[in-house]
Write a protein that holds these residues in place. Structure first.
Motif, mmCIF file in Angstrom:
data_model
loop_
_atom_site.group_PDB
_atom_site.id
_atom_site.type_symbol
_atom_site.label_atom_id
_atom_site.label_comp_id
_atom_site.label_asym_id
_atom_site.label_seq_id
_atom_site.Cartn_x
_atom_site.Cartn_y
_atom_site.Cartn_z
ATOM 1 N N SER A 16 0.646 -1.130 -0.076
ATOM 2 C CA SER A 16 -0.187 0.003 0.173
ATOM 3 C C SER A 16 0.712 1.101 0.007
ATOM 4 O O SER A 16 0.159 2.483 -0.679
ATOM 5 C CB SER A 16 -1.366 0.046 0.941
ATOM 6 N N ARG A 17 1.818 1.453 0.362
ATOM 7 C CA ARG A 17 2.940 2.370 0.820
ATOM 8 C C ARG A 17 3.720 2.947 -0.484
ATOM 9 O O ARG A 17 4.232 3.373 -1.118
ATOM 10 C CB ARG A 17 4.412 2.495 1.821
ATOM 11 N N SER A 18 3.976 1.807 -1.686
ATOM 12 C CA SER A 18 4.283 1.908 -2.807
ATOM 13 C C SER A 18 3.575 2.530 -3.880
ATOM 14 O O SER A 18 2.071 2.698 -3.685
ATOM 15 C CB SER A 18 4.240 0.005 -3.568
ATOM 16 N N SER A 19 4.340 3.192 -4.987
ATOM 17 C CA SER A 19 3.404 3.981 -5.196
ATOM 18 C C SER A 19 2.483 3.415 -6.102
ATOM 19 O O SER A 19 2.666 2.205 -7.098
ATOM 20 C CB SER A 19 4.369 4.866 -6.488
ATOM 21 N N PRO A 20 1.308 3.788 -7.454
ATOM 22 C CA PRO A 20 0.714 3.101 -8.093
ATOM 23 C C PRO A 20 1.606 2.874 -9.325
ATOM 24 O O PRO A 20 1.069 1.933 -9.443
ATOM 25 C CB PRO A 20 -0.449 4.900 -8.494
ATOM 26 N N LEU A 21 2.317 3.700 -9.650
ATOM 27 C CA LEU A 21 2.700 3.222 -10.635
ATOM 28 C C LEU A 21 3.750 1.485 -10.431
ATOM 29 O O LEU A 21 3.548 0.548 -11.489
ATOM 30 C CB LEU A 21 4.099 4.724 -11.461
ATOM 31 N N ALA A 22 4.217 1.708 -9.272
ATOM 32 C CA ALA A 22 5.296 0.387 -9.380
ATOM 33 C C ALA A 22 3.991 -0.628 -9.602
ATOM 34 O O ALA A 22 4.144 -2.081 -9.697
ATOM 35 C CB ALA A 22 5.892 0.233 -8.034
ATOM 36 N N ARG A 23 3.131 -0.334 -8.374
ATOM 37 C CA ARG A 23 1.669 -1.523 -8.312
ATOM 38 C C ARG A 23 1.619 -1.735 -9.334
ATOM 39 O O ARG A 23 1.128 -2.863 -9.888
ATOM 40 C CB ARG A 23 0.583 -0.973 -8.220
ATOM 41 N N GLU A 24 1.228 -0.999 -10.566
ATOM 42 C CA GLU A 24 0.469 -1.247 -12.049
ATOM 43 C C GLU A 24 1.552 -1.923 -12.632
ATOM 44 O O GLU A 24 1.321 -3.255 -13.590
ATOM 45 C CB GLU A 24 0.431 0.315 -12.591
ATOM 46 N N ILE A 25 2.541 -1.172 -12.444
ATOM 47 C CA ILE A 25 4.158 -2.333 -12.848
ATOM 48 C C ILE A 25 4.096 -3.912 -13.171
ATOM 49 O O ILE A 25 3.927 -4.497 -13.962
ATOM 50 C CB ILE A 25 5.670 -0.891 -12.871
ATOM 51 N N THR A 26 3.870 -4.035 -11.616
ATOM 52 C CA THR A 26 4.045 -5.582 -11.398
ATOM 53 C C THR A 26 2.980 -5.741 -11.667
ATOM 54 O O THR A 26 3.363 -7.580 -12.230
ATOM 55 C CB THR A 26 3.495 -5.000 -9.453
ATOM 56 N N TRP A 27 1.665 -5.658 -11.526
ATOM 57 C CA TRP A 27 0.370 -5.677 -11.905
ATOM 58 C C TRP A 27 0.758 -6.726 -13.633
ATOM 59 O O TRP A 27 0.446 -7.885 -14.087
ATOM 60 C CB TRP A 27 -0.375 -5.791 -12.343
ATOM 61 N N VAL A 28 1.309 -5.930 -14.551
ATOM 62 C CA VAL A 28 1.634 -5.267 -15.973
ATOM 63 C C VAL A 28 2.687 -7.176 -16.080
ATOM 64 O O VAL A 28 2.641 -7.973 -16.638
ATOM 65 C CB VAL A 28 2.662 -4.772 -16.785
ATOM 66 N N LEU A 29 3.969 -6.905 -15.167
ATOM 67 C CA LEU A 29 4.908 -7.946 -15.612
ATOM 68 C C LEU A 29 4.307 -9.371 -15.477
ATOM 69 O O LEU A 29 4.357 -10.462 -15.795
ATOM 70 C CB LEU A 29 6.076 -7.465 -15.521
ATOM 71 N N ILE A 30 3.531 -9.599 -14.256
ATOM 72 C CA ILE A 30 3.374 -10.567 -13.714
ATOM 73 C C ILE A 30 2.127 -10.910 -14.989
ATOM 74 O O ILE A 30 2.058 -11.984 -14.961
ATOM 75 C CB ILE A 30 1.867 -10.771 -12.392
ATOM 76 N N LEU A 31 1.014 -10.464 -15.742
ATOM 77 C CA LEU A 31 0.353 -10.944 -16.669
ATOM 78 C C LEU A 31 1.380 -11.111 -17.732
ATOM 79 O O LEU A 31 1.567 -12.535 -18.098
ATOM 80 C CB LEU A 31 -0.581 -9.608 -16.708
#
Length: 77
Positions: A16-31
Motif C-alpha cells: 500500500s505504501r508503493s506508488s500506483p505506478l509501481a503497483r501497475e508495473i508489477t501487475w503488468v509484469l505478472i500478466l
C-alpha cells in the motif's frame, strides 16, 4: 500462525505504501509472465514430431557446406 499474519500485514503495508505506478508495473509484469508461460506451454512444451526430425549427417551437410550462389554478390551496371 501469528508469524504468517505478521508477514501478511507487513507485505500489505509495503504494497500500500508503493506508488500506483509501481503497483501497475508489477501487475503488468505478472500478466506478461503468465501470458509468455501459456504461449510456451501451448506451442513449445511438447517434443517435436518424429517425422520432423532430421539425421545429424543431413544437418551437418547443410550447415557446414556452403551453397553455391545462384547470382553474383554484387550487381553490374
Amino acid at each position: 500462525m501469528a508469524a504468517l499474519t505478521f508477514r501478511q500485514r507487513r507485505w500489505r503495508s509495503a504494497w500500500s505504501r508503493s506508488s500506483p505506478l509501481a503497483r501497475e508495473i508489477t501487475w503488468v509484469l505478472i500478466l506478461k509472465f503468465l501470458l509468455l508461460w501459456m504461449i510456451w506451454w501451448a506451442f513449445f512444451s511438447d517434443p517435436p514430431a518424429r517425422h520432423m526430425q532430421l539425421e545429424l549427417s543431413q544437418v551437418e551437410h547443410r550447415l557446414l557446406i556452403p551453397a553455391s550462389p545462384a547470382e553474383p554478390a554484387h550487381a553490374e551496371r
